[in-house]
Motif scaffolding. Structure first.
Motif, PDB file in Angstrom:
ATOM      1  N   LYS A 176      17.537   0.109 161.183  1.00 34.79           N
ATOM      2  CA  LYS A 176      18.529   0.778 162.015  1.00 34.79           C
ATOM      3  C   LYS A 176      19.126   2.011 161.344  1.00 34.79           C
ATOM      4  O   LYS A 176      19.770   2.825 161.992  1.00 34.79           O
ATOM      5  CB  LYS A 176      19.669  -0.195 162.364  1.00 34.79           C
ATOM      6  N   TYR A 177      18.882   2.152 160.043  1.00 37.53           N
ATOM      7  CA  TYR A 177      19.517   3.238 159.288  1.00 37.53           C
ATOM      8  C   TYR A 177      18.506   4.068 158.497  1.00 37.53           C
ATOM      9  O   TYR A 177      18.891   4.844 157.621  1.00 37.53           O
ATOM     10  CB  TYR A 177      20.549   2.663 158.308  1.00 37.53           C
ATOM     11  N   ALA A 178      17.217   3.889 158.790  1.00 36.59           N
ATOM     12  CA  ALA A 178      16.180   4.567 158.009  1.00 36.59           C
ATOM     13  C   ALA A 178      16.279   6.091 158.158  1.00 36.59           C
ATOM     14  O   ALA A 178      16.460   6.593 159.270  1.00 36.59           O
ATOM     15  CB  ALA A 178      14.795   4.090 158.458  1.00 36.59           C
ATOM     16  N   PRO A 179      16.162   6.822 157.032  1.00 38.15           N
ATOM     17  CA  PRO A 179      16.081   6.256 155.680  1.00 38.15           C
ATOM     18  C   PRO A 179      17.474   5.929 155.150  1.00 38.15           C
ATOM     19  O   PRO A 179      18.383   6.751 155.245  1.00 38.15           O
ATOM     20  CB  PRO A 179      15.439   7.383 154.863  1.00 38.15           C
ATOM     21  N   VAL A 180      17.658   4.745 154.622  1.00 37.48           N
ATOM     22  CA  VAL A 180      18.933   4.363 154.051  1.00 37.48           C
ATOM     23  C   VAL A 180      18.941   4.748 152.574  1.00 37.48           C
ATOM     24  O   VAL A 180      17.947   4.556 151.867  1.00 37.48           O
ATOM     25  CB  VAL A 180      19.187   2.852 154.235  1.00 37.48           C
ATOM     26  N   LYS A 181      20.033   5.317 152.126  1.00 42.48           N
ATOM     27  CA  LYS A 181      20.106   5.803 150.746  1.00 42.48           C
ATOM     28  C   LYS A 181      20.759   4.753 149.838  1.00 42.48           C
ATOM     29  O   LYS A 181      21.711   4.080 150.231  1.00 42.48           O
ATOM     30  CB  LYS A 181      20.901   7.108 150.691  1.00 42.48           C
ATOM     31  N   LEU A 182      20.223   4.683 148.635  1.00 45.16           N
ATOM     32  CA  LEU A 182      20.750   3.728 147.665  1.00 45.16           C
ATOM     33  C   LEU A 182      22.215   4.014 147.346  1.00 45.16           C
ATOM     34  O   LEU A 182      23.014   3.089 147.182  1.00 45.16           O
ATOM     35  CB  LEU A 182      19.908   3.769 146.381  1.00 45.16           C
ATOM     36  N   THR A 183      22.568   5.286 147.269  1.00 42.34           N
ATOM     37  CA  THR A 183      23.964   5.639 146.959  1.00 42.34           C
ATOM     38  C   THR A 183      24.919   5.140 148.033  1.00 42.34           C
ATOM     39  O   THR A 183      26.029   4.700 147.738  1.00 42.34           O
ATOM     40  CB  THR A 183      24.092   7.155 146.806  1.00 42.34           C
ATOM     41  N   ALA A 184      24.479   5.211 149.291  1.00 43.37           N
ATOM     42  CA  ALA A 184      25.328   4.731 150.385  1.00 43.37           C
ATOM     43  C   ALA A 184      25.480   3.220 150.323  1.00 43.37           C
ATOM     44  O   ALA A 184      26.574   2.679 150.550  1.00 43.37           O
ATOM     45  CB  ALA A 184      24.733   5.155 151.727  1.00 43.37           C
ATOM     46  N   LEU A 185      24.401   2.531 150.000  1.00 38.18           N
ATOM     47  CA  LEU A 185      24.461   1.063 149.865  1.00 38.18           C
ATOM     48  C   LEU A 185      25.385   0.657 148.721  1.00 38.18           C
ATOM     49  O   LEU A 185      26.191  -0.271 148.858  1.00 38.18           O
ATOM     50  CB  LEU A 185      23.060   0.504 149.620  1.00 38.18           C
ATOM     51  N   ALA A 186      25.246   1.343 147.593  1.00 43.19           N
ATOM     52  CA  ALA A 186      26.068   1.017 146.432  1.00 43.19           C
ATOM     53  C   ALA A 186      27.542   1.246 146.717  1.00 43.19           C
ATOM     54  O   ALA A 186      28.398   0.450 146.311  1.00 43.19           O
ATOM     55  CB  ALA A 186      25.616   1.844 145.231  1.00 43.19           C
ATOM     56  N   ALA A 187      27.850   2.348 147.417  1.00 41.55           N
ATOM     57  CA  ALA A 187      29.250   2.654 147.712  1.00 41.55           C
ATOM     58  C   ALA A 187      29.852   1.649 148.687  1.00 41.55           C
ATOM     59  O   ALA A 187      31.030   1.299 148.584  1.00 41.55           O
ATOM     60  CB  ALA A 187      29.351   4.075 148.275  1.00 41.55           C
ATOM     61  N   HIS A 188      29.052   1.183 149.637  1.00 35.78           N
ATOM     62  CA  HIS A 188      29.583   0.292 150.670  1.00 35.78           C
ATOM     63  C   HIS A 188      29.640  -1.169 150.223  1.00 35.78           C
ATOM     64  O   HIS A 188      30.632  -1.857 150.470  1.00 35.78           O
ATOM     65  CB  HIS A 188      28.726   0.401 151.933  1.00 35.78           C
ATOM     66  N   PHE A 189      28.587  -1.636 149.566  1.00 35.66           N
ATOM     67  CA  PHE A 189      28.483  -3.066 149.254  1.00 35.66           C
ATOM     68  C   PHE A 189      28.840  -3.419 147.811  1.00 35.66           C
ATOM     69  O   PHE A 189      29.151  -4.575 147.530  1.00 35.66           O
ATOM     70  CB  PHE A 189      27.050  -3.556 149.528  1.00 35.66           C
ATOM     71  N   THR A 190      28.763  -2.473 146.906  1.00 34.62           N
ATOM     72  CA  THR A 190      28.931  -2.732 145.471  1.00 34.62           C
ATOM     73  C   THR A 190      28.115  -3.954 145.051  1.00 34.62           C
ATOM     74  O   THR A 190      28.658  -4.961 144.574  1.00 34.62           O
ATOM     75  CB  THR A 190      30.416  -2.944 145.117  1.00 34.62           C
ATOM     76  N   PRO A 191      26.805  -3.930 145.236  1.00 31.08           N
ATOM     77  CA  PRO A 191      25.997  -5.142 145.011  1.00 31.08           C
ATOM     78  C   PRO A 191      25.880  -5.504 143.533  1.00 31.08           C
ATOM     79  O   PRO A 191      25.667  -4.654 142.679  1.00 31.08           O
ATOM     80  CB  PRO A 191      24.628  -4.752 145.585  1.00 31.08           C
ATOM     81  N   LYS A 192      26.019  -6.793 143.275  1.00 32.43           N
ATOM     82  CA  LYS A 192      25.728  -7.325 141.945  1.00 32.43           C
ATOM     83  C   LYS A 192      24.296  -7.850 141.903  1.00 32.43           C
ATOM     84  O   LYS A 192      23.665  -7.861 140.842  1.00 32.43           O
ATOM     85  CB  LYS A 192      26.715  -8.441 141.602  1.00 32.43           C
ATOM     86  N   LYS A 193      23.803  -8.264 143.071  1.00 33.00           N
ATOM     87  CA  LYS A 193      22.435  -8.733 143.203  1.00 33.00           C
ATOM     88  C   LYS A 193      21.849  -8.090 144.459  1.00 33.00           C
ATOM     89  O   LYS A 193      22.485  -8.085 145.514  1.00 33.00           O
ATOM     90  CB  LYS A 193      22.387 -10.260 143.300  1.00 33.00           C
ATOM     91  N   LEU A 194      20.639  -7.562 144.321  1.00 36.48           N
ATOM     92  CA  LEU A 194      19.988  -6.863 145.429  1.00 36.48           C
ATOM     93  C   LEU A 194      18.560  -7.373 145.566  1.00 36.48           C
ATOM     94  O   LEU A 194      17.763  -7.265 144.635  1.00 36.48           O
ATOM     95  CB  LEU A 194      19.984  -5.350 145.162  1.00 36.48           C
ATOM     96  N   VAL A 195      18.251  -7.941 146.732  1.00 39.66           N
ATOM     97  CA  VAL A 195      16.909  -8.436 147.036  1.00 39.66           C
ATOM     98  C   VAL A 195      16.303  -7.549 148.118  1.00 39.66           C
ATOM     99  O   VAL A 195      16.895  -7.384 149.200  1.00 39.66           O
ATOM    100  CB  VAL A 195      16.940  -9.908 147.500  1.00 39.66           C
ATOM    101  N   ILE A 196      15.144  -6.981 147.823  1.00 38.93           N
ATOM    102  CA  ILE A 196      14.476  -6.064 148.747  1.00 38.93           C
ATOM    103  C   ILE A 196      13.237  -6.761 149.280  1.00 38.93           C
ATOM    104  O   ILE A 196      12.287  -7.027 148.546  1.00 38.93           O
ATOM    105  CB  ILE A 196      14.097  -4.749 148.044  1.00 38.93           C
ATOM    106  N   MET A 197      13.242  -7.050 150.583  1.00 45.12           N
ATOM    107  CA  MET A 197      12.172  -7.823 151.210  1.00 45.12           C
ATOM    108  C   MET A 197      11.131  -6.891 151.838  1.00 45.12           C
ATOM    109  O   MET A 197      11.261  -6.480 152.984  1.00 45.12           O
ATOM    110  CB  MET A 197      12.762  -8.752 152.274  1.00 45.12           C
ATOM    111  N   GLY A 198      10.107  -6.520 151.057  1.00 48.76           N
ATOM    112  CA  GLY A 198       9.019  -5.716 151.585  1.00 48.76           C
ATOM    113  C   GLY A 198       9.154  -4.238 151.254  1.00 48.76           C
ATOM    114  O   GLY A 198      10.254  -3.722 151.030  1.00 48.76           O
ATOM    115  N   ALA A 199       7.998  -3.552 151.257  1.00 50.14           N
ATOM    116  CA  ALA A 199       7.968  -2.137 150.893  1.00 50.14           C
ATOM    117  C   ALA A 199       8.746  -1.269 151.883  1.00 50.14           C
ATOM    118  O   ALA A 199       9.339  -0.249 151.505  1.00 50.14           O
ATOM    119  CB  ALA A 199       6.515  -1.660 150.812  1.00 50.14           C
ATOM    120  N   ASP A 200       8.756  -1.666 153.157  1.00 53.70           N
ATOM    121  CA  ASP A 200       9.453  -0.863 154.160  1.00 53.70           C
ATOM    122  C   ASP A 200      10.971  -1.083 154.131  1.00 53.70           C
ATOM    123  O   ASP A 200      11.698  -0.502 154.944  1.00 53.70           O
ATOM    124  CB  ASP A 200       8.912  -1.142 155.561  1.00 53.70           C
TER     125      ASP A 200
END
Length: 206
Positions: free
Chosen positions: A134-158
């Motif tokens: 829904k947000y492609a391409p989603v940027k890592l910086t935006a994810l980090a700023a919003h979620f502050t993840p301590k653990k990140l699981v990426i399911m699949g290349a896409d």
């Protein structure tokens, strides 16, 4: 001393001393007014450097006109990134998936994920499942700023976010702030018991 023109005495003597009665009429106020310059025009001395003249002209052009109104420019504010995700992210555990026809994740895949989380003593409230489609391409910086993840699981290349670089498959990486696992998509994992086992082995280390 012989002076041909009586008006020349005005530059060396007082008028009442040297003017004869017959010459006084020649120096009337009207004659003086005709000789007086009507306007004084400043002229740069030939000895003045041309560079200085140019500099003064530039300064004159740069002088702001105080009476000219200044129109304020509108301030454009960029809204914060808002992500629609499943879960409450209580423990800053983010799972990235990619589904073109689902709001979050397929029901059967969610059931499998919840079973895995339960084995880690986690619930859906502890994680944030984000459908990056829904947000492609989603940027890592935006994810980090919003979620502050301590653990990140990426399911699949896409599901890889933009800016994360090249990650090794199924090799957990410990960063300064985030533990990252790039693994199979659920479609790849659900069709293979070996993939399921490998995914679980790595999930246990997170």
């Amino acid at each position: 001393m012989k002076v041909d023109n009586p008006q020349a005495f005005a530059y060396i003597m007082q008028e009442e001393i040297y003017l004869l009665n017959k010459d006084k009429g020649l120096c009337t106020g009207s004659a003086i007014e005709e000789q007086a310059p009507t306007e004084t025009v400043p002229v740069h001395s030939p000895a003045q450097p041309a560079a200085l003249v140019a500099a003064e002209q530039s300064m004159a052009l740069a002088t702001p006109v105080l009476n000219t109104p200044i129109t304020p420019q509108p301030i454009v504010q960029t809204p914060d990134n808002e992500f629609n995700y499943l879960g409450k992210n209580n423990k800053n555990f983010v799972v990235l998936v990619n589904y073109a026809n689902e709001e979050h994740i397929a029901a059967s895949h969610l059931a499998a994920l919840e079973s895995i989380l339960k084995r880690k003593d986690l619930t859906l409230d502890d994680v944030a499942i984000l459908n990056v489609n829904k947000y492609a391409p989603v940027k890592l910086t935006a994810l980090a700023a919003h979620f502050t993840p301590k653990k990140l699981v990426i399911m699949g290349a896409d599901s890889l976010p933009e800016g994360i670089g090249k990650l090794p498959l199924n090799q957990p990486l410990q960063g300064k702030k985030t533990h990252v696992l790039y693994s199979f998509s659920f479609d790849e994992m659900m069709s293979s018991n070996d993939n399921k086992k490998l995914f679980w082995e790595h999930m246990k280390t997170l």
